[in-house]
Write an enzyme that holds these catalytic residues in place. Structure first.
Site, PDB file in Angstrom:
ATOM      1  CG  ASP A 120       7.773   5.559 -11.272  1.00 44.75           C
ATOM      2  OD1 ASP A 120       8.297   4.541 -11.769  1.00 44.75           O
ATOM      3  OD2 ASP A 120       6.579   5.601 -10.926  1.00 44.75           O
TER       4      ASP A 120
ATOM      5  CB  SER B 183      -0.963  -0.049   1.190  1.00 38.57           C
ATOM      6  OG  SER B 183      -2.036   0.827   1.023  1.00 38.57           O
TER       7      SER B 183
ATOM      8  CE  LYS C 296      -5.973  -2.793  -0.131  1.00 35.66           C
ATOM      9  NZ  LYS C 296      -6.275  -1.424  -0.451  1.00 35.66           N
TER      10      LYS C 296
END
Length: 691
Positions: free
Chosen positions: A483, A472, A497
């Site tokens: 990224d 999460s 999740k």
């Protein structure tokens, strides 16, 4: 996030005349019927999912087939109760559950469940009759085998076939207990009590139990995090079955007839024992020094109620460790004092990792973040000293920079998430400025959460250590770091999740439904796939057993338009070399070799679909497996300069279950190796810079 409102039967334009009055007969399930409130609730659920579920799949014949198959699998996953004739009778409804649910007709769901109860009673009666003759009458010199993986087995044609299967099942249970050191009298008493308790609980079945099982199966056909909770369950425990409040601090799930630990709450009571780990099975629960209650065959909510209790009280769990061979039922007892997890115990903490590599001494800062926490009460009250992950990490980074560390490792292992706000705020400490996470709603609108504070607080070398239980909010932070090419991501594939849920009150119970999905700034979802590490470690946890991809009807991984333009990845030119250097070290590292070899042994054992019912054969197999496990452990000990063991004891701590609080960071194989990979990068990058 959109506000949802209860849908009533009247709002749907339905006549209340179709609702039947409740029917109930004491100690009998044959007369159980859905009541008026349950029918209205089912119609509410149909409408809420149609209007507000993220993916809005149609409720049609295809979904009906999913609901039907899932319901049968929920009730009889090992195909050991229903007859082929039952399934043939039910198959006529396979594509009609969409119509039944839209019209408020719950009868087919009740009919199937009541037939299941009839079949279970017949099997338990048979098992008790068999035990009544005495376990010493069972023949363990036979050459027969039992098929233990029956999820795809054909449905049995006759009662005689079921009797034959259950004769073998009882033999297998007796044999497992024999191998675990129980004497015939203990085995007789334990199994007799187990089956009688299961019979007694059948008689306590209420219409509410059937309704919850049926409607929850319907809800979960949309995705595994969309759930219906009955009024009792909505009140008695939180939506994720998490026992973190006045409990043991564990997330549990059903695993056939047993309850499996999925995740431990960091710094929770169970975690502190260092004797409990994910994938362990709970087979018994006792209050304080009272008699152990066998919970094999119990529903998950029943086991949860037993485990919960007053703060400061003691619960004892009988646990089959995940390190056991598949058919090894040897258990251990773990005493746990119930308590609420304190915020300060989950706080981020730092240490310094001292490593010598290529003749040079390095000093790396380590920040362990067990959860993404925020003291909402203090924050909303305007308390300037409110506690949060980001504030604590910022302070720790300042201290580490004063100590002149060469780089920082952030340890996110076992961090199950928490505050989304904190995941975003923490990202802002390491990037100059920009989006941190995207949230796509069911209407297709994408909300962008951004770091609007220019300038990064820490610009030095950074690595993140993750594993399968990093979930999460952890995945949002790790995904952003990957990224933005801000950190090397090292360890295991994360949980996966990547969805957002909301609780919707109904006229009867509650519905938790998925209404949004997280995406990384690169446009990739964290759902299902999780975050893939740049350099992977062997996983202690079987990803086929635990993780989003292991859940039925899990929503897929996908992509949307990225929020940032791709930048030059500073790690990419060195990844192949970094992996080569890591593999070379891991090959000769005792802990890595142990994990790799133990995983290979577990996977080999898990592939076996049948077990022998011959006692001599089983004992020989048991001895052989124990010898292999002992050899693995002693190879690890020898490489570390420790005394070898003469035998494995179940009460010994699992060397991989969790390190004691006073363990040096250098003694943590994964943490130490992550530091060495970061040092490799520093060295390679410096060499390129010089040229």
């Amino acid at each position: 996030m959109k506000q949802l409102f209860p849908v009533t039967a009247l709002a749907l334009g339905l006549s209340l005349s179709l609702l039947s009055a409740p029917g109930f007969a004491a100690n009998s399930w044959n007369s159980l019927q859905p009541d008026r409130d349950e029918v209205i609730a089912s119609l509410n659920v149909v409408e809420l999912l149609k209007r507000h579920h993220y993916s809005k799949p149609p409720l049609n014949d295809a979904r009906s087939a999913i609901i039907y198959d899932s319901y049968i699998k929920l009730l009889d996953p090992s195909r050991s109760y229903f007859l082929a004739s039952d399934i043939a009778e039910f198959d006529k409804w396979k594509t009609q559950f969409d119509d039944f649910l839209k019209s408020g007709n719950l009868d087919p769901g009740f009919t199937i469940y009541k037939r299941y109860l009839d079949r279970v009673k017949a099997r338990l009666d048979y098992a008790l009759d068999l035990l009544g003759d005495g376990v010493d009458k069972l023949d363990f010199t036979t050459n027969e085998t039992l098929e233990v993986d029956r999820k795809d087995a054909p449905w049995l044609a006759s009662t005689a076939d079921l009797d034959n299967l259950w004769h073998k099942r009882v033999m297998d249970e007796v044999l497992r207990m024999k191998l675990a050191g129980k004497d015939p009298k203990q085995i007789q008493e334990t199994l007799t009590k187990r089956y009688k308790n299961q019979l007694a609980r059948l008689d306590q079945t209420r219409a509410e139990d059937i309704f919850q099982a049926y409607i929850n199966t319907f809800a979960q056909s949309y995705d595994p995090h969309t759930n219906y909770l009955s009024p009792d369950n909505a009140e008695n425990f939180d939506i994720n079955m998490s026992l973190s409040l006045e409990g043991i601090g564990a997330v549990l799930q059903s695993d056939n007839d047993q309850v499996k630990i999925v995740r431990l709450v960091p710094a929770g009571p169970a975690d502190k024992t260092k004797q409990v780990a994910p994938s362990d099975k709970i087979i018994g629960v006792a209050q304080g020094d009272k008699e152990m209650v066998d919970v094999v065959g119990w529903r998950l909510d029943e086991v949860v109620k037993l485990i919960r209790g007053a703060k400061g009280s003691v619960v004892r769990l009988e646990i089959i460790p995940h390190t056991n061979a598949p058919n090894d039922q040897t258990s251990k007892i773990v005493a746990i004092t119930r308590e609420a997890v304190k915020l300060e115990e989950q706080a981020a903490k730092k240490s310094v990792l001292h490593l010598n590599q290529n003749g040079h001494d390095y000093k790396l800062g380590v920040i362990e973040i067990p959860a993404f926490y925020l003291d909402f009460k203090a924050f909303r009250a305007g308390d300037p000293d409110y506690k949060s992950t980001t504030r604590d990490v910022k302070k720790l980074l300042s201290e580490l920079q004063k100590e002149k560390v060469d780089g920082v490792v952030i340890d996110l292992r076992n961090n199950g998430g928490g505050s989304l706000q904190e995941a975003t705020e923490l990202t802002s400490l390491f990037i100059e400025k920009g989006p941190t996470v995207l949230v796509r709603n069911s209407d297709g609108k994408v909300d962008v959460l951004e770091d609007e504070n220019p300038g990064a607080f820490y610009k030095g070398p950074l690595a993140l250590l993750v594993n399968r239980l990093s979930a999460s909010a952890s995945e949002i932070f790790a995904g952003a770091m990957q990224d933005y090419h801000r950190a090397l991501i090292i360890g295991g594939q994360t949980f996966g999740k990547g969805t957002v849920q909301t609780i919707q009150p109904l006229n009867h119970g509650e519905l938790k439904l998925t209404l949004a999905k997280f995406y990384r700034v690169s446009g990739q979802s964290t759902q299902h796939q999780g975050v893939l590490p740049d350099i992977a470690y062997p996983s202690i946890i079987d990803t086929k057993e635990i993780g989003e991809s292991a859940l039925p009807e899990a929503m897929p991984w996908d992509t949307i338009k990225p929020a940032i333009k791709p930048e030059t990845d500073p790690f990419k030119p060195f990844l192949a070399q970094l992996k080569l250097l890591h593999d070379k070290r891991a090959e000769g590292d005792a802990e890595f070799a142990y994990i790799r070899d133990r995983l290979a042994l577990s996977q080999k054992l898990a592939e076996e679909k049948t077990v022998s019912l011959n006692e001599a054969t089983r004992r020989a197999e048991h001895t052989d497996i124990e010898a292999k496990q002992l050899a693995l452990e002693n190879a690890r000990r020898k490489a570390k300069g420790e005394e070898p063991l003469k035998e494995l004891k179940k009460e010994d701590e699992d060397p991989l279950a969790g390190a004691p609080d006073d363990t040096k960071p250098e003694d943590d194989a994964y943490l130490s190796e992550t530091g060495r990979i970061l040092i490799d990068y520093l060295r390679l990058n410096t060499q390129v810079a010089k040229h």
